[in-house]
Design an enzyme around this catalytic site. Sequence first.
Site, PDB file in Angstrom:
ATOM      1  N   LYS A   1     -72.898 -26.642  76.419  1.00 47.05           N
ATOM      2  CA  LYS A   1     -74.434 -26.702  76.258  1.00 47.05           C
ATOM      3  C   LYS A   1     -74.688 -28.234  77.176  1.00 47.05           C
ATOM      4  O   LYS A   1     -75.600 -28.123  78.148  1.00 47.05           O
ATOM      5  CB  LYS A   1     -75.128 -27.111  75.029  1.00 47.05           C
TER       6      LYS A   1
ATOM      7  N   HIS B   1     -79.099 -42.880  74.773  1.00 44.92           N
ATOM      8  CA  HIS B   1     -80.448 -41.932  74.460  1.00 44.92           C
ATOM      9  C   HIS B   1     -81.598 -42.597  74.057  1.00 44.92           C
ATOM     10  O   HIS B   1     -82.847 -41.976  74.258  1.00 44.92           O
ATOM     11  CB  HIS B   1     -79.946 -40.931  73.501  1.00 44.92           C
TER      12      HIS B   1
ATOM     13  N   GLU C   1     -85.093 -33.564  79.568  1.00 48.95           N
ATOM     14  CA  GLU C   1     -84.243 -34.402  78.656  1.00 48.95           C
ATOM     15  C   GLU C   1     -83.785 -35.602  79.308  1.00 48.95           C
ATOM     16  O   GLU C   1     -83.338 -35.607  80.403  1.00 48.95           O
ATOM     17  CB  GLU C   1     -83.067 -33.531  78.223  1.00 48.95           C
TER      18      GLU C   1
ATOM     19  N   ASP D   1     -82.206 -18.054  88.973  1.00 51.08           N
ATOM     20  CA  ASP D   1     -81.939 -17.392  87.807  1.00 51.08           C
ATOM     21  C   ASP D   1     -81.215 -18.289  86.930  1.00 51.08           C
ATOM     22  O   ASP D   1     -79.972 -17.740  86.832  1.00 51.08           O
ATOM     23  CB  ASP D   1     -81.770 -15.984  87.893  1.00 51.08           C
TER      24      ASP D   1
HETATM   25  C1  MEV Z   1     -76.996 -33.078  74.675  1.00 51.67           C
HETATM   26  O1  MEV Z   1     -78.103 -32.433  75.301  1.00 51.67           O
HETATM   27  C2  MEV Z   1     -75.716 -32.503  75.203  1.00 51.67           C
HETATM   28  C3  MEV Z   1     -74.625 -33.081  74.441  1.00 51.67           C
HETATM   29  O2  MEV Z   1     -74.760 -32.691  73.144  1.00 51.67           O
HETATM   30  C4  MEV Z   1     -73.334 -32.584  75.030  1.00 51.67           C
HETATM   31  C5  MEV Z   1     -72.094 -32.617  74.312  1.00 51.67           C
HETATM   32  O3  MEV Z   1     -72.026 -32.833  72.957  1.00 51.67           O
HETATM   33  O4  MEV Z   1     -70.868 -32.320  74.930  1.00 51.67           O
HETATM   34  C6  MEV Z   1     -74.216 -34.457  74.322  1.00 51.67           C
END
Ligand code: MEV
Length: 429
Positions: A267, A381, A83, A283
């Site tokens: 995430k 992005h 990513e 892992d």
């Molecule tokens: C994208 O891979 C991760 C985000 O969505 C994390 C977040 O929203 O804090 C940008």
Amino acid sequence: MSESKHKSSFYELSIPERRSKLIDSGLISSESASAWSAGGGLDESTADHMIENVVGLFSLPVGIAQNFVVNGREVMIPMVVEEPSIVAGASFMAKLARTGDGFTAKSAASEMIGQLQLLDLPDLPKARGLLRANKKRLLDLATDPNSTIVKKGGGPRRLVVRTIRNSAIGDFLVVHLIMDVGDVMGANVLNSALEKLAKPVEALTGGRVHLRILSNLSDQRLAYASVRVPKEALAFEGYSGEQVRDGIIEAWAFAAADPYRAATHNKGIMNGIDAVLLATGNDWRAAEAGAHAYAARSGRYTSLSRWSKNASGDLVGEIELPMAVGIVGGTTHAHPTAKANLELLGVRSARELAEIIATVGLAQNMAALRALATEGIQRGHMSLHARQVAISAGASGQQVEIIADQMVKENNIRVERAKALLDQGSIHD
Ligand code: MEV
């Protein structure tokens, strides 16, 4: 804090130049660094011994996060991830952290939990009493004096007996074997120790040992990292330092209060963590499972990090999560690229690696929150996404940047547009 001589314009160099820079800095030998070149890492025959039905290899980029200072030590952090924005985001936050004191991290001993599920007990309370009274003997039985871990001062530490009330199969007992596994991840050594304990536990209690397996909720093996960023360092473009700081704290409060937001927030943390886990042959599924179970430990899923301001108005970030990682054994050494990446990190223990990984998670979280709380993530992005689109359209070399820039300018980032730009023929590699 002095600027690192390793990091000046690292991103502007070509791939071979970046490698040479790391080799010249003495951070990695040229032999190890050859694992980074195409065909230099994992070979087919090693892969064939790793898993079943192998048909080939799968490649991902290795990027180096720059600017990190963890517990006063400069460290180049290898990240394996597909990513865009992740390596750049972590590096930029590490640069901001340097305007404070860098990152501070600590970790608990490498204590892993293994579980024995004990069923069909003729007398559950009596069995519980017997297990508690025989802890010392059972711990001795689980200890293998010839194991490297025990020789290095690790080994079984504690036994905990838990009662599980259950309407489906009736109440049962669970025995936790807690073991210091030192510098390995510990799954194999712990599972073997559990196997050894099964028969003696059955003989003692008259019950039947069913499952014997480690727990990925390694809450005795936590890593913690923190950072302080002076508020002045947070200002950029039209945003004041206070605005950015408060925006980050407000974004964190959302994740702390709401599981829907917490999942995405965490995430973002795992974006950084998984990338280092992958890079070092660890892992990442185990770490993911542990992180999310830990995030839900109160009974409500919440943020793994915490953001606040201190008395001087500086931004303060903290993270704590289970981190079961190894630096010896398993894939960490069987995979030449993982071995090279560990060499670059220069870590001397699994705990040091865990501390660095928690730090990257915190930096990644800050990068996401800073972007979300200000200009939004799409802007940064998009230019990185445009590069990927250009590559899928067949661009290579300098074409990638030129076509990506053009598509961002036009606000038209599509493979068809990239192909059309390529076909115009004015852009040469
Ligand atoms: C994208 O891979 C991760 C985000 O969505 C994390 C977040 O929203 O804090 C940008």
